[in-house]
Design a protein around this motif. Structure first.
Motif, PDB file in Angstrom:
ATOM      1  N   SER A  17      47.023 -32.386  23.127  1.00  0.00           N
ATOM      2  CA  SER A  17      48.037 -32.796  23.507  1.00  0.00           C
ATOM      3  C   SER A  17      49.865 -33.417  23.041  1.00  0.00           C
ATOM      4  CB  SER A  17      48.485 -32.235  25.733  1.00  0.00           C
ATOM      5  OG  SER A  17      47.880 -33.104  25.802  1.00  0.00           O
ATOM      6  N   SER A  18      49.594 -34.651  23.001  1.00  0.00           N
ATOM      7  CA  SER A  18      50.242 -35.811  22.994  1.00  0.00           C
ATOM      8  C   SER A  18      50.210 -35.598  21.428  1.00  0.00           C
ATOM      9  CB  SER A  18      49.697 -36.758  23.523  1.00  0.00           C
ATOM     10  OG  SER A  18      49.891 -37.513  24.524  1.00  0.00           O
ATOM     11  N   VAL A  19      49.656 -35.483  20.560  1.00  0.00           N
ATOM     12  CA  VAL A  19      49.568 -36.114  19.559  1.00  0.00           C
ATOM     13  C   VAL A  19      49.639 -35.016  18.742  1.00  0.00           C
ATOM     14  CG1 VAL A  19      48.025 -36.406  16.886  1.00  0.00           C
ATOM     15  CG2 VAL A  19      47.810 -37.879  19.491  1.00  0.00           C
ATOM     16  N   VAL A  20      49.085 -33.677  18.873  1.00  0.00           N
ATOM     17  CA  VAL A  20      49.765 -32.158  17.694  1.00  0.00           C
ATOM     18  C   VAL A  20      50.481 -31.778  18.697  1.00  0.00           C
ATOM     19  CG1 VAL A  20      48.901 -29.867  17.639  1.00  0.00           C
ATOM     20  CG2 VAL A  20      47.283 -31.968  17.567  1.00  0.00           C
ATOM     21  N   LEU A  21      51.010 -31.546  19.678  1.00  0.00           N
ATOM     22  CA  LEU A  21      52.216 -30.910  20.251  1.00  0.00           C
ATOM     23  C   LEU A  21      53.807 -31.903  20.494  1.00  0.00           C
ATOM     24  CD1 LEU A  21      50.347 -28.867  22.949  1.00  0.00           C
ATOM     25  CD2 LEU A  21      51.611 -28.651  21.090  1.00  0.00           C
ATOM     26  N   LEU A  22      53.495 -33.403  21.345  1.00  0.00           N
ATOM     27  CA  LEU A  22      54.750 -34.201  21.343  1.00  0.00           C
ATOM     28  C   LEU A  22      54.761 -34.463  19.918  1.00  0.00           C
ATOM     29  CD1 LEU A  22      55.848 -35.125  23.903  1.00  0.00           C
ATOM     30  CD2 LEU A  22      54.857 -37.269  23.609  1.00  0.00           C
ATOM     31  N   ALA A  23      53.719 -35.279  18.857  1.00  0.00           N
ATOM     32  CA  ALA A  23      54.554 -36.474  18.299  1.00  0.00           C
ATOM     33  C   ALA A  23      55.740 -34.973  17.462  1.00  0.00           C
ATOM     34  CB  ALA A  23      53.476 -36.952  17.233  1.00  0.00           C
ATOM     35  N   PRO A  24      55.013 -34.310  17.171  1.00  0.00           N
ATOM     36  CA  PRO A  24      55.616 -33.362  15.643  1.00  0.00           C
ATOM     37  C   PRO A  24      57.549 -33.417  16.139  1.00  0.00           C
ATOM     38  CG  PRO A  24      53.519 -32.209  16.079  1.00  0.00           C
ATOM     39  CD  PRO A  24      53.884 -33.109  17.022  1.00  0.00           C
ATOM     40  N   LEU A  25      57.330 -32.556  17.649  1.00  0.00           N
ATOM     41  CA  LEU A  25      58.402 -32.792  18.386  1.00  0.00           C
ATOM     42  C   LEU A  25      59.352 -34.114  18.721  1.00  0.00           C
ATOM     43  CD1 LEU A  25      60.601 -30.822  19.866  1.00  0.00           C
ATOM     44  CD2 LEU A  25      59.407 -31.519  22.269  1.00  0.00           C
ATOM     45  N   THR A  26      59.156 -35.051  19.080  1.00  0.00           N
ATOM     46  CA  THR A  26      59.161 -36.438  19.134  1.00  0.00           C
ATOM     47  C   THR A  26      59.777 -37.352  17.309  1.00  0.00           C
ATOM     48  OG1 THR A  26      57.405 -36.873  20.316  1.00  0.00           O
ATOM     49  CG2 THR A  26      58.782 -38.708  19.935  1.00  0.00           C
ATOM     50  N   PHE A  27      58.894 -36.573  15.771  1.00  0.00           N
ATOM     51  CA  PHE A  27      59.330 -36.935  15.138  1.00  0.00           C
ATOM     52  C   PHE A  27      60.351 -36.223  14.968  1.00  0.00           C
ATOM     53  CE2 PHE A  27      58.902 -36.059  10.653  1.00  0.00           C
ATOM     54  CZ  PHE A  27      59.289 -36.943   9.969  1.00  0.00           C
ATOM     55  N   ALA A  28      60.945 -34.606  15.003  1.00  0.00           N
ATOM     56  CA  ALA A  28      61.852 -34.126  14.716  1.00  0.00           C
ATOM     57  C   ALA A  28      63.466 -35.218  15.205  1.00  0.00           C
ATOM     58  CB  ALA A  28      61.589 -32.271  14.915  1.00  0.00           C
ATOM     59  N   LEU A  29      62.867 -34.981  16.497  1.00  0.00           N
ATOM     60  CA  LEU A  29      64.171 -35.590  17.544  1.00  0.00           C
ATOM     61  C   LEU A  29      64.398 -36.841  16.794  1.00  0.00           C
ATOM     62  CD1 LEU A  29      63.073 -34.760  20.895  1.00  0.00           C
ATOM     63  CD2 LEU A  29      65.199 -33.610  19.232  1.00  0.00           C
ATOM     64  N   LEU A  30      63.679 -37.745  16.861  1.00  0.00           N
ATOM     65  CA  LEU A  30      63.726 -39.079  15.870  1.00  0.00           C
ATOM     66  C   LEU A  30      64.831 -38.798  14.739  1.00  0.00           C
ATOM     67  CD1 LEU A  30      60.982 -41.138  17.174  1.00  0.00           C
ATOM     68  CD2 LEU A  30      63.069 -41.122  17.792  1.00  0.00           C
ATOM     69  N   VAL A  31      64.255 -38.165  13.889  1.00  0.00           N
ATOM     70  CA  VAL A  31      64.767 -37.957  12.425  1.00  0.00           C
ATOM     71  C   VAL A  31      65.884 -36.662  12.241  1.00  0.00           C
ATOM     72  CG1 VAL A  31      64.919 -36.728  10.142  1.00  0.00           C
ATOM     73  CG2 VAL A  31      62.859 -37.930  11.157  1.00  0.00           C
ATOM     74  N   GLY A  32      66.292 -36.012  13.722  1.00  0.00           N
ATOM     75  CA  GLY A  32      67.430 -34.981  13.727  1.00  0.00           C
ATOM     76  C   GLY A  32      68.599 -35.842  14.444  1.00  0.00           C
ATOM     77  N   GLY A  33      67.590 -36.612  15.316  1.00  0.00           N
ATOM     78  CA  GLY A  33      69.381 -37.539  16.483  1.00  0.00           C
ATOM     79  C   GLY A  33      70.057 -38.603  15.305  1.00  0.00           C
ATOM     80  N   THR A  34      68.605 -38.807  14.723  1.00  0.00           N
ATOM     81  CA  THR A  34      69.432 -40.217  13.679  1.00  0.00           C
ATOM     82  C   THR A  34      70.174 -39.648  12.332  1.00  0.00           C
ATOM     83  OG1 THR A  34      67.719 -41.095  13.732  1.00  0.00           O
ATOM     84  CG2 THR A  34      69.033 -41.734  12.180  1.00  0.00           C
ATOM     85  N   VAL A  35      69.892 -38.028  11.867  1.00  0.00           N
ATOM     86  CA  VAL A  35      70.968 -37.927  10.929  1.00  0.00           C
ATOM     87  C   VAL A  35      71.853 -37.434  11.789  1.00  0.00           C
ATOM     88  CG1 VAL A  35      71.227 -35.398   9.394  1.00  0.00           C
ATOM     89  CG2 VAL A  35      69.283 -37.002   9.726  1.00  0.00           C
TER      90      VAL A  35
END
Length: 163
Positions: A17-35
């Motif tokens: 649940s963490s790696v498959v569900l949370l990691a992609p969302l966290t990645f998108a948030l970190l990249v999107g927030g930075t942009v």
């Protein structure tokens, strides 16, 4: 002694649940927030540094996914393990992710609400309102829980007998 099938299944479920569900969302948030922050500040990043950003965001997302799995398995107290620098880095990473999530939600609402008003889309306005209400409710519950936690710690320290 070998672990039981139940404990293995619980561990696999937490990691999945963490790696498959949370990691992609966290990645998108970190990249999107930075942009979003870079766009708001009017800053541009040179090409070599622009390639490093997603790699760092990916590593942070995987790290936070593992931390999330540990919290699921062992409780919130697991965040306080390690030395003071490790604890600070852990809380900093969690805080940065939360802030980028709020930035991403704010950007989404800033783009969606004017469009919904222009087009007269009531369903989009209702969904945007529900999202804003969910964010406000989550912030309220988080602040209330933190306040309660700090009050308990303060009472525990003052209730101890003096020597």
């Amino acid at each position: 002694m070998s672990p039981s099938a139940r404990s293995v299944a619980r561990t696999v479920a937490a990691l999945f649940s963490s790696v498959v569900l949370l990691a992609p969302l966290t990645f998108a948030l970190l990249v999107g927030g930075t942009v979003t922050v870079l766009d708001l500040l009017g800053l541009t990043v040179p090409e070599p540094l622009a390639l490093v950003g997603p790699v760092v965001a990916g590593a942070a997302a995987l790290w936070l996914a593992v931390e999330s799995a540990l919290v699921q398995l062992h409780g919130v107290g697991v965040l306080d393990r390690g030395g003071p620098i490790q604890r600070r880095l852990r809380y900093l990473a969690i805080g940065v992710t939360v802030v980028t999530g709020v930035i991403a939600i704010g950007r989404f609402l800033a783009m969606t609400v004017p469009w919904a008003i222009e087009t007269g889309s009531t369903s989009v306005l209702v969904l945007a309102g529900a999202l804003a209400l969910a964010v406000v409710g989550t912030l309220y519950r988080t602040i209330a829980a933190a306040r309660t936690g700090y009050e308990r710690v303060g009472r525990a320290q003052t209730d101890e007998p003096r020597r």
